[in-house]
Design an enzyme around this catalytic site. Sequence first.
Site, short mmCIF file in Angstrom:
data_model
loop_
_atom_site.label_atom_id
_atom_site.label_comp_id
_atom_site.label_asym_id
_atom_site.label_seq_id
_atom_site.Cartn_x
_atom_site.Cartn_y
_atom_site.Cartn_z
N GLU A 205 0.83 -1.21 0.00
CA GLU A 205 0.00 0.00 0.00
C GLU A 205 0.87 1.27 0.00
OE1 GLU A 205 -0.24 -2.58 2.09
OE2 GLU A 205 -2.30 -2.98 2.69
N GLY A 258 6.57 -2.24 14.74
CA GLY A 258 5.80 -1.21 14.05
C GLY A 258 4.81 -0.52 14.97
N ARG A 259 4.04 -1.31 15.74
CA ARG A 259 3.01 -0.72 16.60
C ARG A 259 3.60 -0.10 17.86
NH1 ARG A 259 2.71 -6.05 15.90
NH2 ARG A 259 3.12 -7.45 17.68
N GLU A 342 -2.94 -6.61 17.61
CA GLU A 342 -1.86 -7.25 16.84
C GLU A 342 -0.82 -7.85 17.79
OE1 GLU A 342 0.92 -5.12 13.83
OE2 GLU A 342 -0.65 -6.01 12.58
N HIS A 373 -23.99 8.28 22.12
CA HIS A 373 -25.09 8.32 21.15
C HIS A 373 -24.90 7.27 20.07
CE1 HIS A 373 -26.55 12.15 22.85
NE2 HIS A 373 -25.28 12.35 23.09
N LYS A 485 -1.41 -11.01 2.92
CA LYS A 485 -0.74 -10.08 2.00
C LYS A 485 -0.32 -10.83 0.72
CE LYS A 485 1.46 -7.34 5.69
NZ LYS A 485 2.77 -6.94 6.26
O1 F6P Z 1 -0.04 -5.21 9.66
C1 F6P Z 1 1.17 -5.83 9.43
C2 F6P Z 1 2.27 -4.81 9.53
O2 F6P Z 1 3.49 -5.45 9.35
C3 F6P Z 1 2.26 -4.04 10.85
O3 F6P Z 1 2.82 -4.76 11.92
C4 F6P Z 1 3.03 -2.81 10.47
O4 F6P Z 1 2.89 -1.76 11.41
C5 F6P Z 1 2.39 -2.49 9.12
O5 F6P Z 1 2.15 -3.78 8.52
C6 F6P Z 1 3.22 -1.59 8.21
O6 F6P Z 1 4.46 -2.20 8.00
P1 F6P Z 1 5.66 -1.26 7.47
O7 F6P Z 1 5.91 -0.21 8.53
O8 F6P Z 1 6.83 -2.19 7.29
O9 F6P Z 1 5.22 -0.62 6.18
#
Ligand code: F6P
Length: 521
Positions: A205, A258-259, A342, A373, A485
């Site tokens: 993406e 990432g999170r 996650e 609401h 994916k």
């Molecule tokens: O949802 C899967 C994932 O790997 C997440 O853990 C991560 O935050 C997101 O996709 C984006 O990944 P990246 O930062 O590598 O683009």
Amino acid sequence: MEDVNTSSNSHAWENLFQHHESNGGLSLIERFNANPERGSQLSFSCGDLWVDVSKQSLNAETVELLFQLAREKGVNDFFHSMSKGDVVNLSEEAPALHTSLRNPLPSGMVEENLGRMKELHQKLKTGHLVGYSGKQICSVVNLGIGGSHLGSFMAFEALKDYGNPELEVRWSSGLDIADLEDALLGLDPEQTIVIVCSKTFNTFETLSAARRTQTWFLEGGVNNFSSQMFAATSEPENALTFGIEAENIFSFSSSIGGRFSLASPVSLGLMLSIGYENFDDMLQGMHLIDTDVLANDKNIPLLLGLVDVWNRSVLGANSLAVVPYSYRLREFSSYLQQLMMESLGKSISSTGESIEIETGMAVWGASGTDAQHSFFQALHQGTEIMPIDLIGFAQLSDKTNDELFANLIAQAQTLAFGQDLAEDADSVTEYEFLPGNRPSTVILAPELSPNILGQLIALYEHRTVATGVVWGINPFDQWGVEHGKKAALKIVDELKNSEVSSNHDSSTTSLIARYRHWRND
Ligand code: F6P
């Protein structure tokens, strides 16, 4: 006692379930009537936060038994190992270094990241950051998804009052072209920089959106956009291959999940908006909670994680609602959805065994009083008990808001006790009757500042990790999302090449056919 196979033969789990057997039937009204001091006894400070768990279906003995479970599971040792950089992410054989990002000690992580980000902010603020045609940069487009979007976007919205009004920062995360088109709408390509946030620099993406912005630059007369594209990633080589210039790449360790990466260069767009000082103040708030967690075996992030374990694994509640009574914090539950689901939505332990106890609640929410609401009917009178975090602030945008706070308190009270039958005894019909006994945690803060936002973020990060360790789950990997994916990429190829695989199930096959028919194949 319930026939529950815990993830290990554990006295602490057995004691908890026996405690539930003997204590579980008490309502919250009975618990408060039995102990007039309950409210204060089950309320705690954590940094500048005030955390009240007295409206949870537990008592002081429950809390002690939960802390015993944490000791048996080695949660505090885990936190110390994590902060030392030991391998705690077992399936990926990696440490989890997110707390080092905000540790001001000369660990190099803070200086390296912040120094270059600070320089870029300085160039932007003083008008020395110019585009291809020499025009001053006045807009930023942040591309990223999941942990490369949700945290920094949430913080950007939360700290809007601290943002630079002269700088337009837009955010795009999705594959839907409308998402990026909205983000680019009305911007001047000659005055815009794009920050491509991707830890792996391999996310479909994000790279698709990055390519589309390159076309947007060219169509806008920016014939050489290399000085206007930046990257935040743990794979700088991938960013270089993509065409990002080395001096525009802000890298961080691949051992930052990432999170858990909000304190990393993934938040460069946020930092350009609120400035270095405010961003650093947010990191200091995170570090305050990090320090407390290491110094105090009975810390509040751990307690909240244990309450999640109690509600999920003992009481059987399978969701957690998070409702901040703050418009600016309205993205908080979306950010927590990834952080907690996650991390905890797993059924295999960190050592590869299947887990028999209930884990991984659904996390959802919205900002109050909008949520009242929307879904509070289900919270008050539904058949499902859904624990809720209610988050409030004494000052918002430096104004008090008595009505907002009054709604928060009234909801916590009504969820816990129903309507006061003494007042309404005669007039309550069956439809109006509120059973009460609905658990909530109230988290209060003096204001929504960068430092306090940092404290809130670290509180939930450590809460999530603690819950995972108690359940025996690895909170740092996410193998469950990888297959989808790859499957999508295969179907994209089929759609593009009009060769649909005959191996699909009948549903997928007919859905693809209908899609292609409506796509005017
Ligand atoms: O949802 C899967 C994932 O790997 C997440 O853990 C991560 O935050 C997101 O996709 C984006 O990944 P990246 O930062 O590598 O683009």
